[in-house]
Motif scaffolding. Structure first.
Motif, PDB file in Angstrom:
ATOM      1  N   LEU A  67       6.568   9.816  15.018  1.00 57.05           N
ATOM      2  CA  LEU A  67       5.819   9.246  13.898  1.00 57.05           C
ATOM      3  C   LEU A  67       4.363   9.672  13.998  1.00 57.05           C
ATOM      4  O   LEU A  67       3.775   9.660  15.082  1.00 57.05           O
ATOM      5  CB  LEU A  67       5.922   7.720  13.909  1.00 57.05           C
ATOM      6  N   VAL A  68       3.808  10.056  12.870  1.00 53.60           N
ATOM      7  CA  VAL A  68       2.431  10.556  12.841  1.00 53.60           C
ATOM      8  C   VAL A  68       1.644   9.765  11.809  1.00 53.60           C
ATOM      9  O   VAL A  68       2.034   9.680  10.638  1.00 53.60           O
ATOM     10  CB  VAL A  68       2.377  12.064  12.492  1.00 53.60           C
ATOM     11  N   ASN A  69       0.554   9.185  12.242  1.00 55.21           N
ATOM     12  CA  ASN A  69      -0.321   8.408  11.367  1.00 55.21           C
ATOM     13  C   ASN A  69      -1.771   8.737  11.672  1.00 55.21           C
ATOM     14  O   ASN A  69      -2.081   9.394  12.671  1.00 55.21           O
ATOM     15  CB  ASN A  69      -0.071   6.905  11.573  1.00 55.21           C
ATOM     16  N   THR A  70      -2.632   8.270  10.807  1.00 55.41           N
ATOM     17  CA  THR A  70      -4.065   8.483  10.970  1.00 55.41           C
ATOM     18  C   THR A  70      -4.773   7.141  10.862  1.00 55.41           C
ATOM     19  O   THR A  70      -4.369   6.278  10.081  1.00 55.41           O
ATOM     20  CB  THR A  70      -4.603   9.407   9.847  1.00 55.41           C
ATOM     21  N   VAL A  71      -5.827   6.974  11.640  1.00 53.79           N
ATOM     22  CA  VAL A  71      -6.712   5.827  11.511  1.00 53.79           C
ATOM     23  C   VAL A  71      -8.060   6.362  11.044  1.00 53.79           C
ATOM     24  O   VAL A  71      -8.595   7.300  11.622  1.00 53.79           O
ATOM     25  CB  VAL A  71      -6.851   5.053  12.840  1.00 53.79           C
ATOM     26  N   ASN A 138       4.996   5.580   9.006  1.00 56.75           N
ATOM     27  CA  ASN A 138       4.872   7.015   9.224  1.00 56.75           C
ATOM     28  C   ASN A 138       4.112   7.639   8.061  1.00 56.75           C
ATOM     29  O   ASN A 138       4.369   7.319   6.907  1.00 56.75           O
ATOM     30  CB  ASN A 138       6.262   7.655   9.343  1.00 56.75           C
ATOM     31  N   GLY A 139       3.171   8.507   8.370  1.00 58.66           N
ATOM     32  CA  GLY A 139       2.428   9.217   7.337  1.00 58.66           C
ATOM     33  C   GLY A 139       1.332   8.396   6.691  1.00 58.66           C
ATOM     34  O   GLY A 139       0.821   8.750   5.639  1.00 58.66           O
ATOM     35  N   VAL A 140       0.947   7.319   7.337  1.00 57.21           N
ATOM     36  CA  VAL A 140      -0.048   6.407   6.774  1.00 57.21           C
ATOM     37  C   VAL A 140      -1.445   6.777   7.259  1.00 57.21           C
ATOM     38  O   VAL A 140      -1.624   7.193   8.403  1.00 57.21           O
ATOM     39  CB  VAL A 140       0.287   4.946   7.183  1.00 57.21           C
ATOM     40  N   ASN A 141      -2.406   6.599   6.399  1.00 59.92           N
ATOM     41  CA  ASN A 141      -3.812   6.685   6.783  1.00 59.92           C
ATOM     42  C   ASN A 141      -4.342   5.255   6.740  1.00 59.92           C
ATOM     43  O   ASN A 141      -4.635   4.725   5.668  1.00 59.92           O
ATOM     44  CB  ASN A 141      -4.595   7.591   5.835  1.00 59.92           C
ATOM     45  N   LEU A 142      -4.421   4.623   7.893  1.00 58.42           N
ATOM     46  CA  LEU A 142      -4.854   3.234   7.987  1.00 58.42           C
ATOM     47  C   LEU A 142      -6.374   3.179   8.045  1.00 58.42           C
ATOM     48  O   LEU A 142      -6.979   3.652   9.001  1.00 58.42           O
ATOM     49  CB  LEU A 142      -4.238   2.564   9.220  1.00 58.42           C
ATOM     50  N   ARG A 143      -6.952   2.633   7.008  1.00 64.55           N
ATOM     51  CA  ARG A 143      -8.411   2.540   6.938  1.00 64.55           C
ATOM     52  C   ARG A 143      -8.864   1.250   7.620  1.00 64.55           C
ATOM     53  O   ARG A 143      -8.421   0.179   7.298  1.00 64.55           O
ATOM     54  CB  ARG A 143      -8.868   2.548   5.487  1.00 64.55           C
ATOM     55  N   VAL A 144      -9.767   1.411   8.560  1.00 66.23           N
ATOM     56  CA  VAL A 144     -10.412   0.281   9.230  1.00 66.23           C
ATOM     57  C   VAL A 144     -11.866   0.378   8.785  1.00 66.23           C
ATOM     58  O   VAL A 144     -12.709   0.946   9.460  1.00 66.23           O
ATOM     59  CB  VAL A 144     -10.270   0.392  10.763  1.00 66.23           C
ATOM     60  N   ASP A 145     -12.112  -0.129   7.586  1.00 74.89           N
ATOM     61  CA  ASP A 145     -13.366   0.199   6.905  1.00 74.89           C
ATOM     62  C   ASP A 145     -14.097  -0.965   6.259  1.00 74.89           C
ATOM     63  O   ASP A 145     -15.064  -0.758   5.546  1.00 74.89           O
ATOM     64  CB  ASP A 145     -13.122   1.300   5.874  1.00 74.89           C
ATOM     65  N   GLY A 146     -13.637  -2.163   6.473  1.00 75.21           N
ATOM     66  CA  GLY A 146     -14.318  -3.319   5.864  1.00 75.21           C
ATOM     67  C   GLY A 146     -14.349  -3.278   4.357  1.00 75.21           C
ATOM     68  O   GLY A 146     -15.161  -3.937   3.737  1.00 75.21           O
ATOM     69  N   GLY A 147     -13.460  -2.487   3.759  1.00 72.46           N
ATOM     70  CA  GLY A 147     -13.418  -2.348   2.311  1.00 72.46           C
ATOM     71  C   GLY A 147     -14.254  -1.207   1.786  1.00 72.46           C
ATOM     72  O   GLY A 147     -14.474  -1.080   0.576  1.00 72.46           O
TER      73      GLY A 147
END
Length: 152
Positions: A67-71, A138-147
């Motif tokens: 599984l490949v994802n991005t933060v 899988n294939g998600v770009n999870l934003r940790v960005d406070g909006g």
């Protein structure tokens, strides 16, 4: 370095993950890869490339258990951000706190929580994606960005 470092590490680990029939690749990008600013176009482009590269890999290797994802963090208090804010404070002859608020207002107006994030907050997203609880992500770009990213 952002793109080619990511590609080289991936090329090194994929054969082992394929052999094991299991793997988690979590690449670190940035909100700037989705919502570029005007003052670091080379950085913005490299982070967009990492998001795209990760999505492509997620399609190529999911059936093999990888599984490949991005933060994609934003406005996280890292040494790079701290140095930028200190430099801004010195150049503008204002306090560090004032420089932080000014940067937030001018450059990250959509950080709805009105504060910087922490390294631990970004790391928690990585830990989650590496865990068994994320076995269907899988294939998600999870934003940790406070909006911060203004679009959906």
């Amino acid at each position: 370095m952002n793109v080619f470092g990511t590609v080289r590490v991936t090329k090194a680990v994929i054969p082992f993950m394929k052999k094991a029939g299991f793997g988690r690749i979590i690449n670190i990008s940035s909100e700037s890869g989705l919502q570029p600013d005007s003052f670091m176009p080379h950085y913005n482009a490299s982070k967009a490339a990492i998001i795209n590269f990760s999505k492509s890999l997620s399609k190529a290797y999911a059936a093999q258990g990888i599984l490949v994802n991005t933060v994609s963090p934003a406005f996280i208090m890292t040494p790079m951000l701290e140095n930028l804010l200190k430099d801004n404070a010195k150049q503008l002859n204002i306090t560090y706190e004032e420089a932080t608020q000014q940067f937030l207002k001018e450059n990250r107006p959509h950080v709805e929580v009105k504060r910087h994030g922490t390294v631990d907050e970004a790391a928690s997203a990585v830990v989650y994606l590496a865990s068994e609880q994320a076995s269907f992500i899988n294939g998600v770009n999870l934003r940790v960005d406070g909006g911060s990213v203004a679009s959906i």
